[in-house]
Design an enzyme around this catalytic site. Sequence first.
Site: not given
Length: 472
Positions: A321-323, A472
């Site tokens: 989800w962060h990257g 993000f």
Amino acid sequence: MVFSSSLFLVYFLPIFIGLYLLAPRKAKNLVALLGSTFFYAWGAPLFVFVVYASMLADFYLVRLYDNQRYKRFAVTLNVLLNVGLLAYFKYANFFVESFNEFLSALGAEHIGWTSVALPIGISFFTFQKLSYILDVYRGKHAPLKKFSNYALYIILFPQLIAGPIVRFNEIADQLTERSDHENVDNRLLGFFRFCIGLAKKVLVANVVGGVADTAFSMQGDGLSLSWAWTGLLAYSMQIYFDFSGYSDMAIGLGRMMGFVFPENFNSPYISASITEFWRRWHMTLSRWMKDYLYIPLGGNRISVGRTYLNLWVVFLISGLWHGASWNFVIWGAYHGLFLVLERLFLGKFYKFIGRIPSTVITFFIAILGWVIFRAETLGDAMNYYHALFKFSQKFQNPGVGQEFKVTMILALVFSFMAIVPAVEKWGNDMVQIAKVNLGSIILKTVVSIALFIFCLSMISASGFNPFIYFRF
């Protein structure tokens, strides 16, 4: 538009707040919606139409929940629509590039692809959209009657770009009625909180971030032991003060408008385990993952082995989800590993050695994880780890400036001072309780104005300085 920019601080913020305060109560939501749409369109003028189209689809698909025949179909379609948009805009490039690397290894030709631009804030507002879709489906709250109120929930500019992730059931009532919070005390507290966040970003994160950038840009033998540890400590402070600073500014802006957003940070570096760290770091993401992913997967109600597997799955997804890169996937797996180890035996060891030694160990586990998070590639991360443990070298003064040294000392003090319970309570009261006494009100007002003017002067003398979590 960045909160820590002259454009936002000198033009957008005073004009928006002025119009919002002057507007009659019935028109405040409309002013907030128009201002938020303008704010988002400033940075993503084309994608704002995609956001509105998807919000219209969400709103009318949720209305189908009233018909039991279509309820499950509507929620499934709605979830797939939003996850599909996130997957396309955020991960399509990553999956195609990974597949092309696989083809290269086989000696095959690459598939053609035109890179997709990443819309700002898509990870955050997608989670809020899913919260609305699922909270209404589960019966936690009735759906909103007006599309404009739903659009305001999604696109409200203080938390639109980088959170806090506000679950629908937490704020649903405030979207239609928040007069109890619209008073001078809350507006003053909101401005105070905003200025605290601005100071975290401008006076701390930006200063230590320069040294972190220098260290992480060094290659091979050019990165010495002393620079590696100095750079890692600097990045650990940068990401904390940058992201918690943004959260403070978002919460403060919300307060000025009468919204009460959930807290996102609570002195995470004083945690005595990685489990506790995730209760104090990016708290709204942790709660979202728990409520909408971990518990539906079975939570703690299943076998021990399956519980551990679920923890790993949740943190792998959290990392992704962060990257869109393997670094973030491995970073998620790294934290998931320690959560499982703490349930197996590490938690008992921490209890045996006591809180202070456990806090020191947890701090080093957390900051070593930042290497994977910060490095551009896995190869860069491995090189950085090599430099961190190159103990054949002597630790020498890396030659950083006096401003950096003073800022780092203050950052470390502010990061760890909440380990004293009375200090933690005092700090929380200062930023969360609207009215205490006349002395507190005068103090907050003076501190807010001084910080605002000083930070604005610093920003005017510097260049573009976006928040880390904007990507993000």
